[in-house]
Design an enzyme around this catalytic site. Structure first.
Site, PDB file in Angstrom:
ATOM      1  N   HIS A 127      11.996  -1.043 -13.213  1.00 54.94           N
ATOM      2  CA  HIS A 127      11.782  -2.481 -13.430  1.00 54.94           C
ATOM      3  C   HIS A 127      11.862  -3.166 -12.068  1.00 54.94           C
ATOM      4  CE1 HIS A 127      13.087  -6.438 -15.658  1.00 54.94           C
ATOM      5  NE2 HIS A 127      12.077  -6.628 -14.829  1.00 54.94           N
ATOM      6  N   HIS A 181       0.805  -1.221   0.000  1.00 59.45           N
ATOM      7  CA  HIS A 181       0.000   0.000   0.000  1.00 59.45           C
ATOM      8  C   HIS A 181       0.840   1.274   0.000  1.00 59.45           C
ATOM      9  CE1 HIS A 181       0.870   0.901   4.255  1.00 59.45           C
ATOM     10  NE2 HIS A 181       0.894  -0.425   4.392  1.00 59.45           N
TER      11      HIS A 181
END
Length: 204
Positions: free
Chosen positions: A136, A127
């Protein structure tokens, strides 16, 4: 119509992702003229007129973060996102254009994902994270809550980042590293706990 820019192994995974979504890939572009086909899809060494039509969408299917940024700055087309059907994604997130979310990825509430990001197989983003453009996150990497990852950073396979950490721009985090402190721009970090071994300012 969807075209992929780049005809390497990364493109193979994205093609199969689009096939799972039942979205049609019209072809690929690759500067290597020796590559004429990937699976059963045509590979062109130069842009086709249809590449720039209003209904054409593009994904840059190149794993190198710096090259993706360069192409995105030069190629003015409509980009699409690609999200594998098996990804477990909160409805309360934002995903930027050109981003690819692979199989098994989990993204929890209030996460912001930038443009042209790769979230690779089975990685997890908890979250309230912010993931910058051209990042990446490699397979099985885990990013805990309230983490900020800067532009162009590569989080290696199986790496972990604890809650609240800020990772700078164009950082390289080695495979299996455990990041427990903030990381400055351009740092290369390895080990458990993660330690900076050098800086690489040529990556962007």
């Amino acid at each position: 119509m969807i075209y992929l820019y780049g005809a390497s192994g990364h493109a193979k995974v994205i093609i199969e992702l689009f096939e799972k979504q039942q979205r049609i890939v019209s072809g690929l572009i690759d500067v290597n003229p020796a590559i004429t086909k990937l699976f059963d899809y045509p590979v062109y060494s130069s842009f086709q007129e249809s590449f720039f039509m209003d209904d054409t969408e593009v994904v840059i299917s190149i794993g190198n973060n710096g090259i993706r940024k360069k192409i995105a700055s030069e190629l003015h087309v409509k980009y699409t996102t690609a999200v594998h059907p098996s990804a477990n994604i909160s409805t309360r997130i934002f995903v930027g254009e050109g981003t690819v979310v692979m199989a098994g990825v989990s993204i929890n509430s209030e996460v912001t994902i930038g443009r042209h990001v790769i979230l690779n197989t089975n990685c997890s983003i908890d979250h309230d994270c912010v993931i910058g453009d051209f990042v990446h996150v490699s397979p099985n990497a885990a990013i805990a809550g309230n983490v900020n990852v800067g532009e162009g950073t590569h989080v290696g396979i199986g790496a972990c980042i604890i809650p609240g950490v800020k990772v700078g721009n164009w950082v390289t985090i080695g495979a299996g590293a455990v990041i427990i402190n903030d990381v400055p721009d351009y740092a290369i970090v390895v080990g458990n706990p993660g330690k900076i071994i050098k800086y690489n300012k040529s990556v962007d």
